[in-house]
Scaffold this motif. Structure first.
Motif, PDB file in Angstrom:
ATOM      1  N   SER A 234       4.443 -35.198 142.315  1.00 48.77           N
ATOM      2  CA  SER A 234       5.753 -35.762 141.999  1.00 48.77           C
ATOM      3  C   SER A 234       5.700 -36.342 140.594  1.00 48.77           C
ATOM      4  N   ARG A 235       6.831 -36.316 139.913  1.00 52.18           N
ATOM      5  CA  ARG A 235       6.907 -36.908 138.582  1.00 52.18           C
ATOM      6  C   ARG A 235       7.336 -38.361 138.642  1.00 52.18           C
ATOM      7  N   ALA A 236       8.232 -38.653 139.591  1.00 47.94           N
ATOM      8  CA  ALA A 236       8.854 -39.978 139.604  1.00 47.94           C
ATOM      9  C   ALA A 236       9.310 -40.302 141.017  1.00 47.94           C
TER      10      ALA A 236
ATOM     11  N   ALA B  70      12.605 -43.806 132.433  1.00 50.87           N
ATOM     12  CA  ALA B  70      12.117 -44.365 131.167  1.00 50.87           C
ATOM     13  C   ALA B  70      11.325 -43.282 130.434  1.00 50.87           C
ATOM     14  N   LYS B  71      11.464 -43.243 129.111  1.00 55.50           N
ATOM     15  CA  LYS B  71      10.712 -42.241 128.343  1.00 55.50           C
ATOM     16  C   LYS B  71       9.381 -42.880 127.966  1.00 55.50           C
ATOM     17  N   CYS B  72       8.427 -42.770 128.867  1.00 54.94           N
ATOM     18  CA  CYS B  72       7.131 -43.410 128.623  1.00 54.94           C
ATOM     19  C   CYS B  72       6.011 -42.379 128.735  1.00 54.94           C
TER      20      CYS B  72
ATOM     21  N   ASN C 150       4.570 -41.195 132.181  1.00 52.52           N
ATOM     22  CA  ASN C 150       5.203 -40.130 132.969  1.00 52.52           C
ATOM     23  C   ASN C 150       4.588 -38.778 132.627  1.00 52.52           C
ATOM     24  N   TYR C 151       4.315 -38.593 131.355  1.00 51.46           N
ATOM     25  CA  TYR C 151       3.738 -37.314 130.923  1.00 51.46           C
ATOM     26  C   TYR C 151       2.303 -37.196 131.407  1.00 51.46           C
ATOM     27  N   ALA C 152       1.562 -38.293 131.323  1.00 52.11           N
ATOM     28  CA  ALA C 152       0.172 -38.274 131.799  1.00 52.11           C
ATOM     29  C   ALA C 152       0.130 -37.810 133.258  1.00 52.11           C
TER      30      ALA C 152
ATOM     31  N   GLU D  37      14.565 -32.075 140.730  1.00 52.51           N
ATOM     32  CA  GLU D  37      14.754 -33.179 139.779  1.00 52.51           C
ATOM     33  C   GLU D  37      14.825 -32.660 138.345  1.00 52.51           C
ATOM     34  N   GLU D  38      13.700 -32.272 137.779  1.00 54.32           N
ATOM     35  CA  GLU D  38      13.701 -31.758 136.402  1.00 54.32           C
ATOM     36  C   GLU D  38      12.358 -31.123 136.100  1.00 54.32           C
ATOM     37  N   LEU D  39      12.200 -30.649 134.860  1.00 55.36           N
ATOM     38  CA  LEU D  39      10.921 -30.096 134.433  1.00 55.36           C
ATOM     39  C   LEU D  39      10.070 -31.251 133.901  1.00 55.36           C
ATOM     40  N   GLY D  40       8.894 -30.952 133.370  1.00 56.68           N
ATOM     41  CA  GLY D  40       8.037 -32.012 132.842  1.00 56.68           C
ATOM     42  C   GLY D  40       8.704 -32.783 131.714  1.00 56.68           C
ATOM     43  N   GLY D  41       9.502 -32.091 130.902  1.00 60.51           N
ATOM     44  CA  GLY D  41      10.134 -32.750 129.766  1.00 60.51           C
ATOM     45  C   GLY D  41      11.515 -32.214 129.455  1.00 60.51           C
ATOM     46  N   MET D  42      12.163 -31.602 130.448  1.00 61.08           N
ATOM     47  CA  MET D  42      13.511 -31.056 130.228  1.00 61.08           C
ATOM     48  C   MET D  42      14.336 -31.205 131.497  1.00 61.08           C
ATOM     49  N   ASN D  43      15.632 -31.401 131.338  1.00 59.89           N
ATOM     50  CA  ASN D  43      16.568 -31.442 132.474  1.00 59.89           C
ATOM     51  C   ASN D  43      16.961 -30.014 132.848  1.00 59.89           C
ATOM     52  N   ILE D  44      17.636 -29.870 133.979  1.00 62.05           N
ATOM     53  CA  ILE D  44      17.926 -28.521 134.489  1.00 62.05           C
ATOM     54  C   ILE D  44      19.387 -28.376 134.926  1.00 62.05           C
TER      55      ILE D  44
ATOM     56  N   ILE E 295      15.515 -39.127 137.332  1.00 58.35           N
ATOM     57  CA  ILE E 295      15.285 -38.196 136.223  1.00 58.35           C
ATOM     58  C   ILE E 295      15.487 -38.919 134.886  1.00 58.35           C
ATOM     59  N   LEU E 296      15.016 -38.281 133.824  1.00 57.58           N
ATOM     60  CA  LEU E 296      15.194 -38.835 132.480  1.00 57.58           C
ATOM     61  C   LEU E 296      16.623 -38.513 132.028  1.00 57.58           C
ATOM     62  N   PRO E 297      17.386 -39.512 131.619  1.00 56.80           N
ATOM     63  CA  PRO E 297      18.772 -39.242 131.190  1.00 56.80           C
ATOM     64  C   PRO E 297      18.809 -38.554 129.831  1.00 56.80           C
ATOM     65  N   GLY E 298      18.720 -37.255 129.829  1.00 51.98           N
ATOM     66  CA  GLY E 298      18.650 -36.486 128.583  1.00 51.98           C
ATOM     67  C   GLY E 298      19.947 -36.563 127.793  1.00 51.98           C
ATOM     68  N   ILE E 299      19.804 -36.659 126.484  1.00 52.00           N
ATOM     69  CA  ILE E 299      20.977 -36.674 125.608  1.00 52.00           C
ATOM     70  C   ILE E 299      21.514 -35.251 125.483  1.00 52.00           C
ATOM     71  N   THR E 300      20.605 -34.273 125.535  1.00 54.76           N
ATOM     72  CA  THR E 300      21.051 -32.878 125.538  1.00 54.76           C
ATOM     73  C   THR E 300      21.839 -32.610 126.826  1.00 54.76           C
ATOM     74  N   ARG E 301      21.324 -33.109 127.945  1.00 49.73           N
ATOM     75  CA  ARG E 301      22.012 -32.972 129.246  1.00 49.73           C
ATOM     76  C   ARG E 301      23.434 -33.537 129.156  1.00 49.73           C
ATOM     77  N   ALA E 302      23.552 -34.779 128.676  1.00 52.43           N
ATOM     78  CA  ALA E 302      24.869 -35.422 128.587  1.00 52.43           C
ATOM     79  C   ALA E 302      25.790 -34.639 127.645  1.00 52.43           C
TER      80      ALA E 302
ATOM     81  N   ALA F 275      17.032 -24.888 131.340  1.00 48.14           N
ATOM     82  CA  ALA F 275      16.485 -26.216 131.107  1.00 48.14           C
ATOM     83  C   ALA F 275      16.972 -26.660 129.739  1.00 48.14           C
ATOM     84  N   CYS F 276      16.995 -27.981 129.491  1.00 50.80           N
ATOM     85  CA  CYS F 276      17.464 -28.429 128.183  1.00 50.80           C
ATOM     86  C   CYS F 276      16.781 -29.719 127.759  1.00 50.80           C
ATOM     87  N   GLY F 277      16.634 -29.854 126.446  1.00 50.49           N
ATOM     88  CA  GLY F 277      16.050 -31.051 125.853  1.00 50.49           C
ATOM     89  C   GLY F 277      16.088 -30.898 124.338  1.00 50.49           C
ATOM     90  N   THR F 278      15.827 -31.965 123.621  1.00 54.92           N
ATOM     91  CA  THR F 278      15.925 -31.938 122.163  1.00 54.92           C
ATOM     92  C   THR F 278      15.025 -30.881 121.528  1.00 54.92           C
ATOM     93  N   ALA F 279      13.795 -30.782 122.002  1.00 56.53           N
ATOM     94  CA  ALA F 279      12.835 -29.880 121.361  1.00 56.53           C
ATOM     95  C   ALA F 279      13.273 -28.431 121.486  1.00 56.53           C
TER      96      ALA F 279
HETATM   97  C1  LIG Z   1      12.958 -36.442 126.630  1.00 58.24           C
HETATM   98  C2  LIG Z   1      13.034 -35.862 127.991  1.00 58.24           C
HETATM   99  C3  LIG Z   1      14.087 -35.016 128.395  1.00 58.24           C
HETATM  100  C4  LIG Z   1      15.162 -34.528 127.452  1.00 58.24           C
HETATM  101  O1  LIG Z   1      15.882 -35.544 126.848  1.00 58.24           O
HETATM  102  P1  LIG Z   1      16.726 -35.225 125.531  1.00 58.24           P
HETATM  103  O2  LIG Z   1      17.357 -36.516 125.183  1.00 58.24           O
HETATM  104  O3  LIG Z   1      17.712 -34.203 125.900  1.00 58.24           O
HETATM  105  O4  LIG Z   1      15.760 -34.728 124.514  1.00 58.24           O
HETATM  106  C5  LIG Z   1      14.110 -34.593 129.705  1.00 58.24           C
HETATM  107  N1  LIG Z   1      13.150 -34.933 130.579  1.00 58.24           N
HETATM  108  C6  LIG Z   1      12.115 -35.713 130.219  1.00 58.24           C
HETATM  109  C7  LIG Z   1      11.082 -36.053 131.240  1.00 58.24           C
HETATM  110  C8  LIG Z   1      12.012 -36.206 128.914  1.00 58.24           C
HETATM  111  O5  LIG Z   1      10.977 -36.968 128.575  1.00 58.24           O
END
Ligand SMILES: *Cc1c(COP(=O)(O)O)cnc(C)c1O
Length: 361
Positions: free
Chosen positions: A190-192, A200-202, A205-207, A236-243, A260-267, A304-308
């Motif tokens: 589980s991630r969270a 939280a973007k900490c 969570n990635y570890a 929920e989501e990917l390791g670092g991206m929303n879905i 889940i992480l509230p992604g800005i790309t998601r919003a 999936a979506c995220g800034t990167a």
């Molecule tokens: C940063 C992050 C995202 C994407 O967030 P953005 O603001 O869209 O870049 C999604 N999931 C996780 C776990 C993240 O750390």
């Protein structure tokens, strides 16, 4: 206590020479090349934010007892500066990053950085290192972060922190049409969990997610998808991206905020989809439903979506010994449309009706 913090600027005397920089900018991956400078601001209990510097990028001196090395009090952000087609340099919704950074800090019992100070720090780094902004499709990835650097092994929130921003020029994640990725849905990790740090973007969570990501790679997949911790049922989501899921009816479904992480790309994609007249539902969606909808042809696209990566189409899904594909396994029209809408705003080739761009003077 949080009076205005004055920055001292010490331009680097060891800047990468222009021809070397040009060579580096010519062959960009993700997060391997760094700019000449960094921003650092200190915080101490009783003093607040002080000692703000823009200076040469260089290693930190850390006491081996620094709290972050033992108890992982660390948070970060990820954002990009873009060069628009009109030639200006812009940030995309940086206030959202500043606010999320505050929320992450609150959850990790760290000091709250004022929004103006966060933005000032980021803008200063972009300005001094603007020559590192790649031409064309690339962008300057910015990594603000904060960690506890009090030398103390007792367990409590630290009373000293360093905030820092570094920058890394990055190429286009996808050249031309993006190739859909294959995801591994984990039942084991589980991630969270509710009440945890999922929103939280900490770094922690990635570890905790890396072993599942390693398992995904071992299974021949690109990324891992996490289910909820309580029932192992809800996506929920990917390791670092929303879905997002695109249904045959045209409705977009994405898991609700909470763990889940509230992604800005998601919003932003939710807003752009609604602008385009699409129906978007933030609601729990089970893995079982995902599999059934894909089998019945009711599910047309998943991304999936995220800034990167901005938007990464998902073509194939592996779960245990089972596999299935989404549609034809190719990039779908809604995925493409939303990616182009977002990138168009970021690069200034489309109007910005929501006022998301923040021009750096
Ligand atoms: C940063 C992050 C995202 C994407 O967030 P953005 O603001 O869209 O870049 C999604 N999931 C996780 C776990 C993240 O750390």
């Amino acid at each position: 206590m949080d009076h205005k913090v004055d920055f001292q600027v010490f331009p680097s005397e060891n800047m990468v020479p222009a021809p070397d920089r040009a060579r580096l900018l010519d062959n960009l991956g993700f997060g391997k090349v760094f700019t000449d400078h960094m921003v650092a601001v200190s915080w101490e209990a009783g003093k607040g934010w002080h000692e703000a510097h823009v200076r040469e990028r260089r290693p930190f001196q850390l006491d081996p007892a620094s709290a972050v090395l033992h108890y992982a009090q660390e948070i970060f952000e990820g954002m990009k500066a873009y060069r628009t087609e009109q030639g200006s340099i812009v940030l995309f919704r940086p206030e959202e990053n500043a606010r999320r950074f505050q929320n992450s800090a609150a959850r990790l019992a760290m000091p709250i950085m004022p929004e103006e100070l966060f933005l000032d720090a980021v803008e200063r780094l972009v300005r001094i290192d603007r020559e590192w902004l790649p031409a064309g499709e690339g962008s300057l990835y910015l990594r603000p972060f904060m960690f506890a650097d009090e030398a103390f092994l007792g367990v409590r929130p630290a009373n000293r922190y360093t905030f820092c921003v570094i920058a890394s020029p990055v190429g286009a994640y996808f050249k031309g049409g993006a190739k859909p990725i294959t995801v591994w849905v984990t039942d084991k990790y589980s991630r969270a969990a509710p009440g945890g740090t999922g929103a939280a973007k900490c770094g922690g969570n990635y570890a905790a997610s890396l072993i599942a990501q390693a398992e995904a790679i071992e299974k021949g997949c690109d990324q891992v998808v996490f289910l909820d911790a309580a029932e192992h049922r809800w996506v929920e989501e990917l390791g670092g991206m929303n879905i997002f899921f695109v249904m045959e009816s045209g409705t977009l479904v994405t898991p609700p905020l909470g763990t889940i992480l509230p992604g800005i790309t998601r919003a932003s994609l939710i807003a752009l989809a609604r602008d385009a007249g699409m129906n978007v539902e933030e609601k729990p969606y089970s893995f079982e439903q995902w599999r059934d909808d894909a089998a019945a042809g009711r599910l047309k696209e998943v991304f999936a979506c995220g800034t990167a990566a901005v938007v990464a189409p998902i073509g194939h899904v592996h779960h245990g010994d089972n596999r299935f594909s989404i549609g034809s396994g190719e990039v779908g029209p809604v995925t493409r449309q939303l990616r182009e809408a977002l990138v168009g705003i970021q690069k200034g080739s489309r109007p910005d009706p929501h006022g998301w761009l923040h021009v750096i003077a």
